[in-house]
Design a protein around this motif. Structure first.
Motif, PDB file in Angstrom:
ATOM      1  N   GLY A 326      45.379  85.904  55.536  1.00 57.27           N
ATOM      2  CA  GLY A 326      45.996  85.163  54.501  1.00 57.27           C
ATOM      3  C   GLY A 326      46.276  83.637  55.212  1.00 57.27           C
ATOM      4  O   GLY A 326      45.695  83.194  56.221  1.00 57.27           O
ATOM      5  N   GLY A 327      47.054  82.903  54.385  1.00 58.21           N
ATOM      6  CA  GLY A 327      47.243  81.278  54.602  1.00 58.21           C
ATOM      7  C   GLY A 327      46.413  80.533  54.195  1.00 58.21           C
ATOM      8  O   GLY A 327      45.455  80.796  53.291  1.00 58.21           O
ATOM      9  N   SER A 328      46.492  79.262  54.371  1.00 59.19           N
ATOM     10  CA  SER A 328      45.878  78.042  53.711  1.00 59.19           C
ATOM     11  C   SER A 328      44.602  77.557  54.523  1.00 59.19           C
ATOM     12  O   SER A 328      43.984  76.664  54.183  1.00 59.19           O
ATOM     13  N   GLY A 329      44.192  78.371  55.619  1.00 63.06           N
ATOM     14  CA  GLY A 329      42.971  78.060  56.276  1.00 63.06           C
ATOM     15  C   GLY A 329      43.322  77.593  57.664  1.00 63.06           C
ATOM     16  O   GLY A 329      44.514  77.148  57.954  1.00 63.06           O
ATOM     17  N   VAL A 330      42.391  77.840  58.468  1.00 67.51           N
ATOM     18  CA  VAL A 330      42.605  77.269  60.044  1.00 67.51           C
ATOM     19  C   VAL A 330      41.760  75.977  60.245  1.00 67.51           C
ATOM     20  O   VAL A 330      40.532  75.883  59.737  1.00 67.51           O
ATOM     21  N   ASP A 331      42.492  74.815  60.961  1.00 70.67           N
ATOM     22  CA  ASP A 331      41.674  73.785  61.369  1.00 70.67           C
ATOM     23  C   ASP A 331      41.296  74.008  62.709  1.00 70.67           C
ATOM     24  O   ASP A 331      42.094  74.224  63.659  1.00 70.67           O
ATOM     25  N   PHE A 332      39.934  73.857  62.886  1.00 67.76           N
ATOM     26  CA  PHE A 332      39.245  73.953  64.323  1.00 67.76           C
ATOM     27  C   PHE A 332      38.555  72.854  64.701  1.00 67.76           C
ATOM     28  O   PHE A 332      37.449  72.594  64.038  1.00 67.76           O
ATOM     29  N   VAL A 333      39.074  72.173  65.561  1.00 62.51           N
ATOM     30  CA  VAL A 333      38.113  70.935  65.964  1.00 62.51           C
ATOM     31  C   VAL A 333      37.534  70.961  67.294  1.00 62.51           C
ATOM     32  O   VAL A 333      38.260  71.221  68.293  1.00 62.51           O
ATOM     33  N   ASN A 334      36.129  70.986  67.412  1.00 60.77           N
ATOM     34  CA  ASN A 334      35.477  70.895  68.775  1.00 60.77           C
ATOM     35  C   ASN A 334      34.775  69.935  69.219  1.00 60.77           C
ATOM     36  O   ASN A 334      33.885  69.118  68.420  1.00 60.77           O
ATOM     37  N   TYR A 335      35.142  69.250  70.056  1.00 62.23           N
ATOM     38  CA  TYR A 335      34.470  68.337  70.916  1.00 62.23           C
ATOM     39  C   TYR A 335      33.822  68.841  72.140  1.00 62.23           C
ATOM     40  O   TYR A 335      33.295  67.889  72.882  1.00 62.23           O
ATOM     41  N   GLY A 336      34.015  69.945  72.483  1.00 63.09           N
ATOM     42  CA  GLY A 336      33.240  70.434  73.695  1.00 63.09           C
ATOM     43  C   GLY A 336      31.990  71.338  73.285  1.00 63.09           C
ATOM     44  O   GLY A 336      31.403  71.202  72.105  1.00 63.09           O
ATOM     45  N   THR A 337      31.909  72.526  73.971  1.00 63.37           N
ATOM     46  CA  THR A 337      30.923  73.449  73.868  1.00 63.37           C
ATOM     47  C   THR A 337      31.118  74.825  73.317  1.00 63.37           C
ATOM     48  O   THR A 337      32.190  75.331  73.736  1.00 63.37           O
ATOM     49  N   LEU A 338      30.583  75.060  72.237  1.00 58.72           N
ATOM     50  CA  LEU A 338      30.872  76.305  71.440  1.00 58.72           C
ATOM     51  C   LEU A 338      29.823  77.114  71.412  1.00 58.72           C
ATOM     52  O   LEU A 338      28.787  77.044  70.603  1.00 58.72           O
ATOM     53  N   LYS A 339      29.673  78.404  72.149  1.00 56.45           N
ATOM     54  CA  LYS A 339      28.539  79.267  72.186  1.00 56.45           C
ATOM     55  C   LYS A 339      29.369  80.569  71.653  1.00 56.45           C
ATOM     56  O   LYS A 339      30.013  81.185  72.343  1.00 56.45           O
ATOM     57  N   LEU A 340      28.701  81.310  70.562  1.00 54.67           N
ATOM     58  CA  LEU A 340      29.262  82.527  69.972  1.00 54.67           C
ATOM     59  C   LEU A 340      27.920  83.155  69.454  1.00 54.67           C
ATOM     60  O   LEU A 340      27.020  82.664  69.137  1.00 54.67           O
ATOM     61  N   ASN A 341      28.377  84.449  69.892  1.00 52.84           N
ATOM     62  CA  ASN A 341      27.216  85.475  68.995  1.00 52.84           C
ATOM     63  C   ASN A 341      27.727  85.702  67.722  1.00 52.84           C
ATOM     64  O   ASN A 341      26.567  85.997  66.874  1.00 52.84           O
ATOM     65  N   SER A 342      28.908  85.537  67.198  1.00 48.03           N
ATOM     66  CA  SER A 342      29.348  85.789  65.863  1.00 48.03           C
ATOM     67  C   SER A 342      30.452  84.932  65.519  1.00 48.03           C
ATOM     68  O   SER A 342      31.523  84.733  66.297  1.00 48.03           O
ATOM     69  N   TYR A 343      30.237  84.214  64.458  1.00 48.16           N
ATOM     70  CA  TYR A 343      31.498  83.412  63.715  1.00 48.16           C
ATOM     71  C   TYR A 343      31.585  83.807  62.468  1.00 48.16           C
ATOM     72  O   TYR A 343      30.698  83.958  61.673  1.00 48.16           O
ATOM     73  N   ASN A 344      32.804  84.263  62.233  1.00 43.86           N
ATOM     74  CA  ASN A 344      33.174  84.894  60.863  1.00 43.86           C
ATOM     75  C   ASN A 344      34.447  84.155  60.234  1.00 43.86           C
ATOM     76  O   ASN A 344      35.648  84.401  61.169  1.00 43.86           O
ATOM     77  N   ALA A 345      34.472  83.560  59.302  1.00 47.57           N
ATOM     78  CA  ALA A 345      35.668  82.571  59.048  1.00 47.57           C
ATOM     79  C   ALA A 345      35.799  83.100  57.232  1.00 47.57           C
ATOM     80  O   ALA A 345      35.075  82.623  56.626  1.00 47.57           O
ATOM     81  N   SER A 346      36.665  83.936  57.175  1.00 47.27           N
ATOM     82  CA  SER A 346      36.935  84.523  55.924  1.00 47.27           C
ATOM     83  C   SER A 346      38.398  83.939  55.321  1.00 47.27           C
ATOM     84  O   SER A 346      38.480  84.230  54.001  1.00 47.27           O
ATOM     85  N   THR A 347      39.033  83.206  55.627  1.00 43.69           N
ATOM     86  CA  THR A 347      39.950  82.622  55.049  1.00 43.69           C
ATOM     87  C   THR A 347      39.934  81.390  54.640  1.00 43.69           C
ATOM     88  O   THR A 347      39.152  80.299  55.015  1.00 43.69           O
ATOM     89  N   ASN A 348      40.430  81.145  53.106  1.00 45.52           N
ATOM     90  CA  ASN A 348      39.898  80.122  52.391  1.00 45.52           C
ATOM     91  C   ASN A 348      40.613  78.941  53.009  1.00 45.52           C
ATOM     92  O   ASN A 348      41.928  78.761  53.376  1.00 45.52           O
ATOM     93  N   GLY A 349      39.848  77.583  52.921  1.00 43.97           N
ATOM     94  CA  GLY A 349      40.690  76.516  53.482  1.00 43.97           C
ATOM     95  C   GLY A 349      40.325  76.221  54.901  1.00 43.97           C
ATOM     96  O   GLY A 349      40.616  75.036  55.419  1.00 43.97           O
TER      97      GLY A 349
END
Length: 353
Positions: A326-349
């Motif tokens: 739950g909650g109001s959403g996560v803020d994630f700011v990326n200025y670097g390198t982001l390498k993922l096999n899976s990215y899953n964001a189910s929280t609204n906002g």
């Protein structure tokens, strides 16, 4: 004082008269126009100017942008002359428009002739940004966030922008100073504990403080620890992974409510095959430039970090990054390198920039 001024004024007039007289010799004008022309020609810094040369400083460039996204969702497209997400960026907005899965944005924009590439941003309805550079080739820019060969959509030019920009939460000097007084983490600790709890907590003054600074030991550290919350009197817990330290997470390490994990330049977190870094409620991560989180597993953020912003200017290279709960959403700011096999964001906002 008045007398001194008068003397200076008289001298100035005399000097001016001398200068004026020196330009005249028996009523002969000593100014030589031909000689002055020669001096100009010999000293002017630019030679052999081509009168037929192209002195144009701008040109028209056609941009074509397509998107493969959610069905029926319009995406905003913005085109810049420099990377708009770089810290301190002075990027200028050249054009903007909207596009969706079944349309293509076509726009003609004015660019400096020296510009050889632009930066194209795709913004979704949650204000999440994807930015990619695109070369200018033969007066054309082509950028694809999706499929080609779709119908044309109308567009409009723009002259202003408001891309979110975030400064680094800490300076390198600030973190260096905090490391001096931070308490070295021990395996099995609850960083939110009170000094009166069972164990050796009473031996360390940090467990009487409301804001607590800890650091991972030098070298490789694979001990587990956690933060259970505020019941022990802590209001904020900061854990630095310092330069020269590697924190190996071999199991699930969960930090509840009040923890910030800070990876310094040269610090590293390794998430092992059976491990995971779990941040709940108001817990979040800050990866400084030169820091890294790597491994076979990944990071889970639950219940939205309570409005705190997760920040990466280093490298996150792991299996998954999951945002849920739950909650109001996560803020994630990326200025670097982001390498993922899976990215899953189910929280609204949730916002990924």
């Amino acid at each position: 004082m008045k007398q001194n001024i008068a003397k200076v004024f008289t001298f100035s007039l005399l000097a001016s008269s001398i200068s004026f007289i020196s330009c005249v010799d028996n009523e002969k004008n000593l100014f030589d126009a031909d000689q002055l022309k020669q001096i100009y020609e010999e000293t002017f810094p630019v030679k052999n100017i081509d009168p037929d040369g192209d002195w144009t400083v701008s040109r028209s460039v056609t941009a074509r942008v397509s998107v493969n996204g959610d069905q029926g969702v319009d995406y905003k497209i913005q085109i810049f002359d420099a990377d708009p997400l770089s810290p301190g960026s002075t990027a200028k907005l050249l054009a903007e428009g909207t596009v969706n899965q079944s349309t293509t944005l076509n726009v003609v924009m004015d660019c400096a002739t020296a510009l050889d590439k632009v930066f194209v941003a795709r913004i979704d309805e949650h204000k999440r940004y994807l930015v990619q550079p695109a070369a200018i080739e033969n007066g054309t820019v082509t950028a694809h966030f999706g499929d080609k060969g779709t119908p044309t959509r109308s567009m409009s030019r723009a002259v202003a922008t408001s891309i979110p920009v975030m400064e680094a939460p800490y300076t390198a000097d600030f973190i260096s100073a905090k490391k001096v007084t931070a308490t070295v983490v021990q395996a099995g600790w609850d960083l939110g504990a009170s000094s009166g709890w069972a164990g050796n907590y009473k031996e360390y003054p940090v467990f009487t403080e409301s804001e607590r600074w800890f650091k991972i030991p030098d070298g490789t550290f694979n001990g587990g620890f956690t933060t259970s919350g505020v019941s022990g009197g802590a209001q904020a817990v900061k854990v630095i992974v310092p330069q020269g330290s590697t924190w190996v997470i071999e199991n699930s390490n969960q930090f509840s409510n009040i923890t910030e994990i800070i990876v310094e330049n040269g610090g590293k977190i390794e998430v092992a095959k059976n491990g995971s870094l779990v941040l709940t409620q108001a817990s979040y991560i800050t990866v400084m430039q030169g820091g890294s989180i790597v491994g076979d597993r990944g990071i889970q953020i639950t219940n939205s970090s309570a409005g705190r912003t997760n920040y990466n200017a280093g490298t996150i290279d792991c299996d998954f990054f999951k945002i849920d709960g739950g909650g109001s959403g996560v803020d994630f700011v990326n200025y670097g390198t982001l390498k993922l096999n899976s990215y899953n964001a189910s929280t609204n906002g949730t916002t990924l920039i």
